[in-house]
Motif scaffolding. Structure first.
Motif, PDB file in Angstrom:
ATOM      1  N   HIS A 115       0.836  -1.202   0.000  1.00 38.43           N
ATOM      2  CA  HIS A 115       0.000   0.000   0.000  1.00 38.43           C
ATOM      3  C   HIS A 115       0.871   1.252   0.000  1.00 38.43           C
ATOM      4  CE1 HIS A 115      -2.864   3.041   1.544  1.00 38.43           C
ATOM      5  NE2 HIS A 115      -3.773   2.301   0.936  1.00 38.43           N
ATOM      6  N   MET A 118       2.838   1.621  -3.443  1.00 38.31           N
ATOM      7  CA  MET A 118       1.994   2.052  -4.556  1.00 38.31           C
ATOM      8  C   MET A 118       1.567   3.514  -4.398  1.00 38.31           C
ATOM      9  SD  MET A 118       1.837  -0.329  -6.799  1.00 38.31           S
ATOM     10  CE  MET A 118       3.511  -0.801  -6.372  1.00 38.31           C
ATOM     11  N   HIS A 119       1.281   3.927  -3.179  1.00 41.63           N
ATOM     12  CA  HIS A 119       0.851   5.307  -2.984  1.00 41.63           C
ATOM     13  C   HIS A 119       2.022   6.280  -3.079  1.00 41.63           C
ATOM     14  CE1 HIS A 119      -3.494   5.026  -2.220  1.00 41.63           C
ATOM     15  NE2 HIS A 119      -3.197   3.773  -1.908  1.00 41.63           N
ATOM     16  N   ALA A 122       2.260   6.690  -6.699  1.00 42.61           N
ATOM     17  CA  ALA A 122       1.173   7.537  -7.192  1.00 42.61           C
ATOM     18  C   ALA A 122       1.485   9.014  -6.987  1.00 42.61           C
ATOM     19  CB  ALA A 122      -0.135   7.171  -6.487  1.00 42.61           C
ATOM     20  N   ARG A 123       2.170   9.352  -5.891  1.00 45.39           N
ATOM     21  CA  ARG A 123       2.529  10.747  -5.645  1.00 45.39           C
ATOM     22  C   ARG A 123       3.445  11.286  -6.738  1.00 45.39           C
ATOM     23  NH1 ARG A 123       2.066  13.302  -0.701  1.00 45.39           N
ATOM     24  NH2 ARG A 123       2.961  15.049  -1.883  1.00 45.39           N
ATOM     25  N   ARG A 125       3.326  10.592  -9.847  1.00 47.18           N
ATOM     26  CA  ARG A 125       2.443  10.937 -10.968  1.00 47.18           C
ATOM     27  C   ARG A 125       1.658  12.208 -10.653  1.00 47.18           C
ATOM     28  NH1 ARG A 125      -2.979   8.912 -12.273  1.00 47.18           N
ATOM     29  NH2 ARG A 125      -3.379   9.162 -14.510  1.00 47.18           N
ATOM     30  N   GLU A 126       1.142  12.297  -9.453  1.00 48.94           N
ATOM     31  CA  GLU A 126       0.359  13.469  -9.058  1.00 48.94           C
ATOM     32  C   GLU A 126       1.207  14.737  -9.097  1.00 48.94           C
ATOM     33  OE1 GLU A 126      -0.901  12.271  -5.215  1.00 48.94           O
ATOM     34  OE2 GLU A 126      -2.246  10.692  -5.973  1.00 48.94           O
ATOM     35  N   THR A 149      -4.703  -1.956  -4.450  1.00 50.19           N
ATOM     36  CA  THR A 149      -4.471  -0.730  -3.677  1.00 50.19           C
ATOM     37  C   THR A 149      -5.246   0.445  -4.264  1.00 50.19           C
ATOM     38  OG1 THR A 149      -2.526  -0.024  -4.963  1.00 50.19           O
ATOM     39  CG2 THR A 149      -2.151  -1.507  -3.079  1.00 50.19           C
ATOM     40  N   VAL A 151      -4.353   2.190  -6.873  1.00 49.17           N
ATOM     41  CA  VAL A 151      -3.469   3.099  -7.605  1.00 49.17           C
ATOM     42  C   VAL A 151      -3.507   2.738  -9.085  1.00 49.17           C
ATOM     43  CG1 VAL A 151      -1.053   3.745  -7.944  1.00 49.17           C
ATOM     44  CG2 VAL A 151      -1.986   3.556  -5.627  1.00 49.17           C
TER      45      VAL A 151
END
Length: 275
Positions: A115, A118-119, A122-123, A125-126, A149, A151
């Protein structure tokens, strides 16, 4: 058949240049050569130790940065809190670019916090450091856990060639709208020695390597990144794009029928492939 695969998360050339072990002046020359021949996807990683050469080759070549799809990867020992972002920023600095088009977890780490990993990805990308994110060397079970998760993952890069099945992974990636990128697509040269492959290739007037690449590129949702240092090999591999559109169902069936249990990349830290 188009030369790109476009999903909701990315648009990637079907055929790119793998850069593992392309380093130093020779590595940069290989990058420049590939881009001059029309390649528009470069695959590197922090572990390859050649991101500086990839970036230098990109800057020395004609196409603008926006036209070249660049993939890099974070090594499996750098998946702890804060480490993924630091690794990505270091890769961008070496590459000399503000972003990568795709950033992957290079290998899963045993006991990693899925978790959190993956997060943290993801940050990236954000925050615009990576246009898309994904994983590499994730077997089906781990890939499902990563997807769970929530993402948005764009790709899974794995060893894939006509001597190794990835049907279980393809079922997942296609259902999820993900790309499966094939590394070692020529099976470390073994496909060229297979008499069945040689016979089919000979009948078509192409090389075994070109046929093996075309078999991959013909498949839905599959891209390939063969490594090629010499301009002659780079040019020969490009032929596979056109050849892929000419393969018949019979041609595909012959290659489909080859034994599919030969894995050539299996380090000590590899996951349980049967998972």
């Amino acid at each position: 058949m188009t030369d790109r695969i476009t999903t909701r998360l990315l648009s990637i050339p079907r055929l790119g240049l793998g850069t593992w072990r392309l380093s130093g002046a020779e590595g940069q020359a290989a990058i420049e050569s590939a881009l001059s021949l029309g390649y528009r996807a470069l695959d590197t990683a922090e572990m390859y130790g050649n991101e500086a050469e990839v970036g230098a080759g990109l800057r020395a070549s004609g196409p603008p940065r926006s036209e070249v799809f660049v993939t890099s990867k974070v090594w499996w020992t750098h998946l702890g809190p804060g480490e993924i972002r630091a690794a990505c920023e270091a890769s961008l600095q070496r590459l000399g670019t503000d972003y990568v088009d795709l950033y992957l977890v290079h290998w899963p780490a045993q006991g990693m916090d899925m978790h959190q990993v993956m997060h943290d990805m993801a940050r990236l990308r954000e925050d615009g450091l990576a246009r898309a994110i994904g994983v590499a060397n994730f077997p089906p079970g781990l890939l499902k856990r990563a997807i769970e998760t929530g993402v948005p993952l764009a790709a899974n890069q794995v060893e894939y060639h006509a001597l190794l099945s990835q049907d279980r992974l393809l079922e997942i990636t296609r259902a999820q709208g993900m790309v499966l990128t094939a590394y070692s697509p020529l099976a470390k040269g073994q496909l060229a020695q297979d008499p069945n492959v040689a016979a089919i290739a000979g009948s078509m007037g192409v090389s075994a390597a070109q046929l093996a690449l075309a078999w991959l590129l013909r498949q839905d949702g599959v891209t390939a990144i063969p490594k090629a240092a010499r301009p002659e090999s780079q040019r020969a591999n490009l032929v596979a794009l056109d050849l892929a559109g000419k393969l018949t169902k019979a041609d595909m069936a012959l290659l489909d029928g080859l034994p599919k249990d030969q894995r050539f990349v299996n380090p000590d830290f590899a996951p349980d492939w049967s998972n």
